[in-house]
Motif scaffolding. Structure first.
Motif, PDB file in Angstrom:
ATOM      1  N   ASP A 271      34.451  43.200  33.831  1.00 19.19           N
ATOM      2  CA  ASP A 271      33.250  42.230  33.001  1.00 19.19           C
ATOM      3  C   ASP A 271      34.334  40.464  33.426  1.00 19.19           C
ATOM      4  O   ASP A 271      35.214  40.605  33.382  1.00 19.19           O
ATOM      5  CB  ASP A 271      32.903  42.121  31.984  1.00 19.19           C
ATOM      6  CG  ASP A 271      31.925  41.098  31.911  1.00 19.19           C
ATOM      7  OD1 ASP A 271      30.492  41.583  32.442  1.00 19.19           O
ATOM      8  OD2 ASP A 271      32.003  40.059  31.501  1.00 19.19           O
ATOM      9  N   ALA A 272      33.634  40.363  34.625  1.00 24.04           N
ATOM     10  CA  ALA A 272      33.529  38.928  34.694  1.00 24.04           C
ATOM     11  C   ALA A 272      34.524  37.818  34.043  1.00 24.04           C
ATOM     12  O   ALA A 272      35.265  37.803  33.541  1.00 24.04           O
ATOM     13  CB  ALA A 272      33.325  38.386  35.911  1.00 24.04           C
ATOM     14  N   GLU A 273      33.471  37.697  32.910  1.00 19.46           N
ATOM     15  CA  GLU A 273      33.449  36.685  31.819  1.00 19.46           C
ATOM     16  C   GLU A 273      34.472  37.210  30.950  1.00 19.46           C
ATOM     17  O   GLU A 273      35.430  36.229  30.626  1.00 19.46           O
ATOM     18  CB  GLU A 273      31.923  36.495  31.049  1.00 19.46           C
ATOM     19  CG  GLU A 273      31.015  35.380  32.717  1.00 19.46           C
ATOM     20  CD  GLU A 273      31.372  34.274  33.089  1.00 19.46           C
ATOM     21  OE1 GLU A 273      32.712  33.515  32.380  1.00 19.46           O
ATOM     22  OE2 GLU A 273      31.539  33.929  34.449  1.00 19.46           O
TER      23      GLU A 273
ATOM     24  N   LEU B 132      35.748  45.415  45.958  1.00 20.54           N
ATOM     25  CA  LEU B 132      34.742  46.278  46.141  1.00 20.54           C
ATOM     26  C   LEU B 132      33.521  44.977  45.042  1.00 20.54           C
ATOM     27  O   LEU B 132      32.218  45.888  45.187  1.00 20.54           O
ATOM     28  CB  LEU B 132      34.683  47.030  45.977  1.00 20.54           C
ATOM     29  CG  LEU B 132      34.927  48.364  46.601  1.00 20.54           C
ATOM     30  CD1 LEU B 132      35.060  49.491  46.226  1.00 20.54           C
ATOM     31  CD2 LEU B 132      33.708  48.505  47.726  1.00 20.54           C
ATOM     32  N   TYR B 133      33.908  44.443  44.166  1.00 24.77           N
ATOM     33  CA  TYR B 133      33.586  43.320  42.965  1.00 24.77           C
ATOM     34  C   TYR B 133      34.358  41.944  43.722  1.00 24.77           C
ATOM     35  O   TYR B 133      34.963  41.211  42.340  1.00 24.77           O
ATOM     36  CB  TYR B 133      33.340  44.298  41.665  1.00 24.77           C
ATOM     37  CG  TYR B 133      33.400  45.491  41.790  1.00 24.77           C
ATOM     38  CD1 TYR B 133      31.802  45.913  42.171  1.00 24.77           C
ATOM     39  CD2 TYR B 133      34.279  46.671  41.633  1.00 24.77           C
ATOM     40  CE1 TYR B 133      31.176  47.009  41.312  1.00 24.77           C
ATOM     41  CE2 TYR B 133      33.816  48.163  41.386  1.00 24.77           C
ATOM     42  CZ  TYR B 133      31.359  48.090  41.795  1.00 24.77           C
ATOM     43  OH  TYR B 133      31.243  49.197  41.195  1.00 24.77           O
ATOM     44  N   PRO B 134      33.832  41.969  44.808  1.00 24.54           N
ATOM     45  CA  PRO B 134      34.392  39.943  45.223  1.00 24.54           C
ATOM     46  C   PRO B 134      33.684  39.484  43.769  1.00 24.54           C
ATOM     47  O   PRO B 134      35.050  37.565  43.706  1.00 24.54           O
ATOM     48  CB  PRO B 134      33.898  39.862  46.580  1.00 24.54           C
ATOM     49  CG  PRO B 134      32.194  40.416  46.461  1.00 24.54           C
ATOM     50  CD  PRO B 134      32.604  42.133  45.481  1.00 24.54           C
ATOM     51  N   GLU B 135      32.858  38.789  43.054  1.00 26.45           N
ATOM     52  CA  GLU B 135      32.734  38.494  41.850  1.00 26.45           C
ATOM     53  C   GLU B 135      33.237  37.490  40.800  1.00 26.45           C
ATOM     54  O   GLU B 135      33.571  37.076  40.896  1.00 26.45           O
ATOM     55  CB  GLU B 135      30.678  38.334  41.803  1.00 26.45           C
ATOM     56  CG  GLU B 135      29.861  38.214  42.601  1.00 26.45           C
ATOM     57  CD  GLU B 135      29.786  38.614  43.833  1.00 26.45           C
ATOM     58  OE1 GLU B 135      30.743  39.946  43.587  1.00 26.45           O
ATOM     59  OE2 GLU B 135      28.701  38.963  44.563  1.00 26.45           O
ATOM     60  N   THR B 136      33.808  39.165  40.968  1.00 24.72           N
ATOM     61  CA  THR B 136      34.719  39.214  39.813  1.00 24.72           C
ATOM     62  C   THR B 136      36.504  39.127  40.436  1.00 24.72           C
ATOM     63  O   THR B 136      36.421  38.264  39.205  1.00 24.72           O
ATOM     64  CB  THR B 136      35.009  40.674  39.341  1.00 24.72           C
ATOM     65  OG1 THR B 136      33.477  41.289  38.562  1.00 24.72           O
ATOM     66  CG2 THR B 136      35.880  40.843  37.454  1.00 24.72           C
ATOM     67  N   VAL B 137      37.106  39.225  41.141  1.00 22.30           N
ATOM     68  CA  VAL B 137      37.823  38.863  41.197  1.00 22.30           C
ATOM     69  C   VAL B 137      38.010  37.156  41.570  1.00 22.30           C
ATOM     70  O   VAL B 137      38.818  36.587  41.327  1.00 22.30           O
ATOM     71  CB  VAL B 137      38.189  39.841  43.205  1.00 22.30           C
ATOM     72  CG1 VAL B 137      39.095  38.405  43.658  1.00 22.30           C
ATOM     73  CG2 VAL B 137      37.788  40.634  43.042  1.00 22.30           C
ATOM     74  N   CYS B 138      36.765  36.294  42.306  1.00 21.50           N
ATOM     75  CA  CYS B 138      36.410  35.363  42.541  1.00 21.50           C
ATOM     76  C   CYS B 138      36.743  34.663  41.109  1.00 21.50           C
ATOM     77  O   CYS B 138      37.077  33.722  40.799  1.00 21.50           O
ATOM     78  CB  CYS B 138      35.762  34.850  43.027  1.00 21.50           C
ATOM     79  SG  CYS B 138      35.124  35.358  44.971  1.00 21.50           S
ATOM     80  N   ARG B 139      35.911  35.426  40.070  1.00 20.60           N
ATOM     81  CA  ARG B 139      35.861  34.527  38.524  1.00 20.60           C
ATOM     82  C   ARG B 139      37.187  34.677  38.208  1.00 20.60           C
ATOM     83  O   ARG B 139      37.708  33.487  36.695  1.00 20.60           O
ATOM     84  CB  ARG B 139      34.758  35.414  37.628  1.00 20.60           C
ATOM     85  CG  ARG B 139      34.832  34.853  36.715  1.00 20.60           C
ATOM     86  CD  ARG B 139      33.450  33.068  36.835  1.00 20.60           C
ATOM     87  NE  ARG B 139      34.095  32.467  35.045  1.00 20.60           N
ATOM     88  CZ  ARG B 139      34.651  31.958  34.735  1.00 20.60           C
ATOM     89  NH1 ARG B 139      35.081  31.728  35.729  1.00 20.60           N
ATOM     90  NH2 ARG B 139      34.576  31.749  33.490  1.00 20.60           N
ATOM     91  N   ILE B 140      37.766  36.127  38.227  1.00 19.54           N
ATOM     92  CA  ILE B 140      39.141  35.532  37.695  1.00 19.54           C
ATOM     93  C   ILE B 140      40.627  34.155  38.178  1.00 19.54           C
ATOM     94  O   ILE B 140      40.572  33.772  37.784  1.00 19.54           O
ATOM     95  CB  ILE B 140      39.318  36.624  37.331  1.00 19.54           C
ATOM     96  CG1 ILE B 140      38.908  37.488  36.696  1.00 19.54           C
ATOM     97  CG2 ILE B 140      41.530  36.549  37.484  1.00 19.54           C
ATOM     98  CD1 ILE B 140      39.503  39.521  37.126  1.00 19.54           C
ATOM     99  N   HIS B 141      39.988  34.129  39.510  1.00 18.99           N
ATOM    100  CA  HIS B 141      40.948  33.468  40.543  1.00 18.99           C
ATOM    101  C   HIS B 141      40.277  32.234  39.574  1.00 18.99           C
ATOM    102  O   HIS B 141      41.513  30.983  39.756  1.00 18.99           O
ATOM    103  CB  HIS B 141      40.848  33.585  41.487  1.00 18.99           C
ATOM    104  CG  HIS B 141      41.506  34.643  42.160  1.00 18.99           C
ATOM    105  ND1 HIS B 141      43.639  34.565  41.938  1.00 18.99           N
ATOM    106  CD2 HIS B 141      41.820  36.326  42.186  1.00 18.99           C
ATOM    107  CE1 HIS B 141      44.100  35.961  42.024  1.00 18.99           C
ATOM    108  NE2 HIS B 141      42.942  36.787  42.263  1.00 18.99           N
ATOM    109  N   GLN B 142      38.932  31.654  39.798  1.00 22.51           N
ATOM    110  CA  GLN B 142      38.831  30.608  39.883  1.00 22.51           C
ATOM    111  C   GLN B 142      38.686  29.794  38.339  1.00 22.51           C
ATOM    112  O   GLN B 142      39.989  29.061  37.647  1.00 22.51           O
ATOM    113  CB  GLN B 142      37.341  30.218  39.691  1.00 22.51           C
ATOM    114  CG  GLN B 142      36.410  29.210  39.446  1.00 22.51           C
ATOM    115  CD  GLN B 142      34.929  29.350  39.064  1.00 22.51           C
ATOM    116  OE1 GLN B 142      34.664  30.367  39.081  1.00 22.51           O
ATOM    117  NE2 GLN B 142      34.636  28.526  37.387  1.00 22.51           N
ATOM    118  N   ALA B 143      39.394  30.685  36.918  1.00 23.48           N
ATOM    119  CA  ALA B 143      40.298  30.622  35.678  1.00 23.48           C
ATOM    120  C   ALA B 143      41.625  30.334  35.582  1.00 23.48           C
ATOM    121  O   ALA B 143      41.473  29.371  35.618  1.00 23.48           O
ATOM    122  CB  ALA B 143      39.768  31.776  35.013  1.00 23.48           C
ATOM    123  N   ALA B 144      41.813  31.353  36.360  1.00 24.72           N
ATOM    124  CA  ALA B 144      43.218  30.969  37.080  1.00 24.72           C
ATOM    125  C   ALA B 144      43.533  29.790  37.678  1.00 24.72           C
ATOM    126  O   ALA B 144      44.693  29.112  37.078  1.00 24.72           O
ATOM    127  CB  ALA B 144      44.281  32.283  37.335  1.00 24.72           C
TER     128      ALA B 144
END
Ligand code: SF4
Length: 251
Positions: A39-41, A68-80
């Motif tokens: 889960d991205a959040e 396959l789940y780019p939104e999750t990847v991006c949310r994690i990197h945004q937080a990082a």
């Protein structure tokens, strides 16, 4: 602070075990095309919480095929990025869509989210089931967005060994010569999962490569999340990561 985590400086997320590849050497055995993903959040909150307590220097997202789940990847990197983690990597096989427009769109999302380095897995094993054209399109898009990109082949026995897989890997890598992509350190295949099943004849007792997946349970330097939320013997959907880190005990 938990004594076992005093040297913690890295976070790793297996975004999903689902994958577009069916590689012979895969350490994770069989894959399906879609499946459970983080889960991205929840993942992003874990990044915020860990970074408030530890000086995290690097974060990596991988899989399966994480894009396959780019939104999750991006949310994690945004937080990082927000938390100032200096090194932010993504490992991908580069194949999540055949649609050029979608490929460019996803790569743009990666750039905006702050992914710093992309390691592209291309070699004899990946290219048995993953077509090269969409991967080249992905690589071109990454370069166009200005994200650092390295080829990350898997070598069998050693990079120098002259087996047919390594010969094929060099041919596959040559397909990317026109883009001038540097080679990352790559890795030597470790005998586990599918690698034992299909490549067992190449591994000799007493001459095994270093297992890259092991961490000392009494000195955790990298905290790793599975797609189902498992982390440090607990689960981030049941307890907050701070509670999990406080309660962690080495076996
Ligand atoms: S090695 Fe990577 S690309 Fe290949 S099947 Fe395993 S996770 Fe997928």
């Amino acid at each position: 602070m938990n004594e076992y985590l005093k040297n913690l400086n890295r976070i790793e997320f297996v975004v999903t075990w689902a994958c577009t590849g069916r590689c012979k050497h895969c350490s994770e055995g069989e894959h399906t095309n879609c499946g459970e993903h983080l889960d991205a959040e929840v993942a992003a909150q874990a990044v915020y919480d860990i970074c408030k307590l530890y000086p995290i220097q690097s974060l990596m997202t991988f899989g399966g095929e994480p894009l396959l789940y780019p939104e999750t990847v991006c949310r994690i990197h945004q937080a990082a990025k927000e938390m100032g983690i200096p090194q932010r990597d993504l490992i991908t096989n580069g194949y999540f869509s055949k649609d050029e427009k979608r490929i460019r769109e996803v790569v743009h999302m990666l750039a905006v989210s702050g992914v710093k380095d992309i390691l592209l897995s291309v070699d004899a094993f990946h290219q048995e089931t993953i077509p090269l054209e969409p991967v080249k399109c992905f690589a071109e898009s990454v370069k166009a967005e200005g994200i650092s990109l390295r080829l990350s082949p898997a070598w069998l026995v050693s990079k120098e060994d002259d087996n047919p897989y390594n010969v094929r890997t060099k041919e596959v890598m040559a397909e990317f010569d026109y883009l001038n992509i540097p080679e990352g350190s790559g890795n030597v295949i470790f005998p586990s999962g599918n690698a034992i099943k299909y490549l067992g004849e190449y591994f000799k007792e007493g001459e095994l490569p270093v297992n890259p997946y092991e961490d000392d349970p009494k000195d955790i330097r990298a905290i790793g999340f599975d797609p189902n939320g498992d982390v440090l013997g607990s689960n981030v959907y049941r307890n907050s990561i701070v509670e999990i880190m406080d309660g962690y005990k080495a076996e």
